[in-house]
Design a protein around this motif. Structure first.
Motif, PDB file in Angstrom:
ATOM      1  N   ARG A   1      14.389  63.834  61.842  1.00 63.11           N
ATOM      2  CA  ARG A   1      14.837  62.504  62.291  1.00 63.11           C
ATOM      3  C   ARG A   1      15.549  61.775  61.149  1.00 63.11           C
TER       4      ARG A   1
ATOM      5  N   ARG B   1       9.634  64.457  61.297  1.00 57.65           N
ATOM      6  CA  ARG B   1       9.999  63.254  60.530  1.00 57.65           C
ATOM      7  C   ARG B   1      11.209  63.524  59.650  1.00 57.65           C
TER       8      ARG B   1
ATOM      9  N   ASN C   1       8.540  59.863  69.794  1.00 55.02           N
ATOM     10  CA  ASN C   1       7.826  59.703  68.520  1.00 55.02           C
ATOM     11  C   ASN C   1       6.436  60.335  68.523  1.00 55.02           C
TER      12      ASN C   1
END
Length: 92
Positions: free
Chosen positions: A80, A77, A62
C-alpha cells in the motif's frame, strides 16, 4: 500494476466461492503473530484462481491480520505504501 483507485471495493463477494482456501482451517491464514505467517497459507494462495481479487479486497478493506491474496499484514502495508508513493511521484 495496482493503483489507489483499484483499492476501492464494490461489495461483491461472489469471488469467495472460488477460493482455494475454502474449507481450510482458518488458523493457517490467521497465525497467533505476524512473525508466524504460514508458508502453507501462501502456497494455497499461490494456487488460488481469485488471488488478485482477494488481495484487492484485503487492501481496500484494510484487513489488518492474516494472509490475504498471498501477502501477510506487513507485506500488504508495504505494498500500500509503495502504491501511494508511486502515485505521489507521478502526480508531481
Amino acid at each position: 500494476m495496482l493503483t489507489l483507485s483499484d483499492l476501492m471495493w464494490e461489495p461483491d463477494v461472489d469471488w469467495r466461492s472460488d477460493t482455494a482456501c475454502s474449507g481450510v482451517d482458518s488458523d493457517i491464514f490467521f497465525p497467533a503473530s505476524e512473525e508466524e505467517a504460514s508458508p502453507q497459507a501462501k502456497a494455497i494462495c499461490a494456487e488460488c484462481p481469485v488471488q488478485e481479487v482477494c488481495l484487492q479486497y484485503a487492501l481496500a478493506t484494510n484487513q489488518a491480520a492474516g494472509v490475504w491474496g498471498g501477502l501477510d499484514a506487513g507485506e500488504r502495508r508495504r505494498l500500500r505504501r509503495r502504491i501511494r508513493d508511486r502515485e505521489r511521484r507521478q502526480a508531481s
